[in-house]
Design a protein around this motif. Structure first.
Motif, mmCIF file in Angstrom:
data_model
loop_
_atom_site.group_PDB
_atom_site.id
_atom_site.type_symbol
_atom_site.label_atom_id
_atom_site.label_comp_id
_atom_site.label_asym_id
_atom_site.label_seq_id
_atom_site.Cartn_x
_atom_site.Cartn_y
_atom_site.Cartn_z
ATOM 1 N N SER A 62 12.685 9.958 -10.958
ATOM 2 C CA SER A 62 12.243 9.248 -9.722
ATOM 3 C C SER A 62 11.660 7.964 -8.896
ATOM 4 C CB SER A 62 11.456 10.445 -9.312
ATOM 5 O OG SER A 62 10.726 10.852 -7.556
ATOM 6 N N VAL A 63 10.456 7.711 -10.618
ATOM 7 C CA VAL A 63 9.339 6.963 -10.651
ATOM 8 C C VAL A 63 10.404 5.250 -11.039
ATOM 9 C CG1 VAL A 63 7.704 5.217 -12.323
ATOM 10 C CG2 VAL A 63 8.356 7.548 -11.509
ATOM 11 N N ALA A 64 11.774 5.997 -11.724
ATOM 12 C CA ALA A 64 12.600 4.400 -11.879
ATOM 13 C C ALA A 64 13.376 4.289 -10.476
ATOM 14 C CB ALA A 64 13.643 4.856 -12.501
ATOM 15 N N PRO A 68 1.015 8.423 -7.523
ATOM 16 C CA PRO A 68 0.341 10.032 -7.941
ATOM 17 C C PRO A 68 1.622 10.181 -8.705
ATOM 18 C CG PRO A 68 1.036 9.288 -5.735
ATOM 19 C CD PRO A 68 0.607 8.605 -6.319
ATOM 20 N N GLN A 69 3.480 10.238 -8.574
ATOM 21 C CA GLN A 69 4.349 10.232 -9.818
ATOM 22 C C GLN A 69 3.627 9.952 -10.911
ATOM 23 O OE1 GLN A 69 8.238 9.503 -8.187
ATOM 24 N NE2 GLN A 69 7.355 9.103 -6.353
ATOM 25 N N ILE A 70 3.411 7.677 -11.238
ATOM 26 C CA ILE A 70 3.385 8.072 -12.608
ATOM 27 C C ILE A 70 1.751 8.482 -12.906
ATOM 28 C CG2 ILE A 70 2.416 5.954 -13.751
ATOM 29 C CD1 ILE A 70 3.597 4.223 -11.845
ATOM 30 N N THR A 73 3.470 24.255 -16.435
ATOM 31 C CA THR A 73 2.909 22.416 -15.875
ATOM 32 C C THR A 73 2.919 22.740 -14.213
ATOM 33 O OG1 THR A 73 5.395 22.938 -15.441
ATOM 34 C CG2 THR A 73 4.777 21.917 -17.538
ATOM 35 N N PRO A 74 1.816 22.765 -13.454
ATOM 36 C CA PRO A 74 1.883 23.258 -12.141
ATOM 37 C C PRO A 74 1.942 21.754 -11.183
ATOM 38 C CG PRO A 74 -0.587 23.186 -13.136
ATOM 39 C CD PRO A 74 0.649 23.165 -14.523
ATOM 40 N N GLU A 75 1.037 20.571 -11.969
ATOM 41 C CA GLU A 75 1.015 19.381 -11.561
ATOM 42 C C GLU A 75 2.691 19.236 -11.544
ATOM 43 O OE1 GLU A 75 -0.921 19.522 -13.588
ATOM 44 O OE2 GLU A 75 -2.853 19.745 -13.434
ATOM 45 N N LEU A 76 3.076 19.361 -12.288
ATOM 46 C CA LEU A 76 5.465 18.643 -12.249
ATOM 47 C C LEU A 76 5.478 19.356 -11.034
ATOM 48 C CD1 LEU A 76 6.862 17.105 -13.560
ATOM 49 C CD2 LEU A 76 7.233 18.484 -15.305
ATOM 50 N N TYR A 77 4.871 20.554 -11.068
ATOM 51 C CA TYR A 77 6.128 22.032 -10.004
ATOM 52 C C TYR A 77 5.594 21.373 -8.701
ATOM 53 C CZ TYR A 77 8.135 25.691 -7.837
ATOM 54 O OH TYR A 77 8.250 26.323 -6.477
ATOM 55 N N HIS A 78 4.039 21.613 -8.496
ATOM 56 C CA HIS A 78 4.009 20.559 -6.899
ATOM 57 C C HIS A 78 4.044 19.034 -7.184
ATOM 58 C CE1 HIS A 78 1.211 23.881 -7.933
ATOM 59 N NE2 HIS A 78 1.518 24.804 -6.326
ATOM 60 N N LEU A 114 0.456 -1.464 0.497
ATOM 61 C CA LEU A 114 -0.324 -0.302 -0.492
ATOM 62 C C LEU A 114 0.946 1.465 0.239
ATOM 63 C CD1 LEU A 114 -3.164 0.776 0.114
ATOM 64 C CD2 LEU A 114 -2.546 1.156 3.249
ATOM 65 N N VAL A 115 1.922 1.059 0.517
ATOM 66 C CA VAL A 115 2.883 2.318 1.091
ATOM 67 C C VAL A 115 3.437 2.271 -0.313
ATOM 68 C CG1 VAL A 115 4.524 3.415 1.929
ATOM 69 C CG2 VAL A 115 3.380 3.093 3.096
ATOM 70 N N ILE A 116 3.837 0.967 -1.416
ATOM 71 C CA ILE A 116 4.794 1.538 -2.620
ATOM 72 C C ILE A 116 3.892 2.039 -3.798
ATOM 73 C CG2 ILE A 116 5.487 0.379 -3.503
ATOM 74 C CD1 ILE A 116 6.661 -1.960 -2.188
ATOM 75 N N THR A 117 2.376 1.814 -3.391
ATOM 76 C CA THR A 117 1.568 2.491 -3.957
ATOM 77 C C THR A 117 1.218 3.733 -4.510
ATOM 78 O OG1 THR A 117 0.505 0.208 -4.276
ATOM 79 C CG2 THR A 117 -1.104 1.752 -5.091
#
Length: 169
Positions: free
Chosen positions: A64-66, A39-41, A120-125, A31-34
């Motif tokens: 960061s995803v990798a 959110p990153q993906i 790119t607001p989502e990416l920045y936040h 669950l924590v890994i998910t």
């Protein structure tokens, strides 16, 4: 350092439970890994995230995803294997150095990407959240390292320091 700390917490938390009762912890670990990966993906897949930004925040997010997938592997492996082989410990600590570098790059890119909040607001936040998480986890390891250096008995665990048996006379 955020991902390094997640693996650290997963390892030490799993050791509090008997080996035959770790299935519930594995579910919590998943669950924590998910919660870290989704959110990153999601942000990486958003059309707004591919817009122009002066700083390469999208490239940093893909790194960061990798790293999150690698941390997930360490987390699952460390909670299943007992004892941990030295080579695996060494690779985990090398991952910690890479995670520290990743956090530093994220902080530098985010702090210099003020214009990206409009494009790119989502990416920045998300980059801002990862920067804060990395700074907090770096502070955690700095305090922990300072306590480790000041420990008068280097062969003992800090939590067991106050539980020394009485010396017979």
């Amino acid at each position: 350092m955020f991902l390094y700390m997640l693996v650290f917490l997963a390892y030490h938390s799993s050791r509090w439970m008997p080996r035959n009762q770790r299935l519930k912890f594995q579910i919590l670990n998943t669950l924590v890994i998910t919660l870290v990966l989704v959110p990153q993906i999601y942000v990486m897949g958003r059309p707004k995230s591919s817009r122009y930004c002066k700083q390469p925040l999208l490239n940093n997010l893909s790194a960061s995803v990798a790293s999150s997938f690698i941390a997930a592997g360490f987390s699952v492996t460390f909670t299943l294997i007992e004892p941990i082989p030295q080579g695996l410990w060494a690779s985990y600590h090398a991952f910690g150095l890479l995670s520290c570098g990743q956090g530093l790059c994220t902080a530098i890119l985010t702090l210099t990407a003020g214009d990206c909040v409009k494009t790119t607001p989502e990416l920045y936040h998300l980059s801002l959240i990862l920067t804060v998480a990395s700074a907090l986890s770096t502070g955690f390891f700095m305090v922990r390292g300072g306590l480790w250096l000041t420990n008068p008995n280097p062969g003992t665990d800090l939590s067991r320091h106050s539980e020394r048996p009485a010396v017979p006379r």
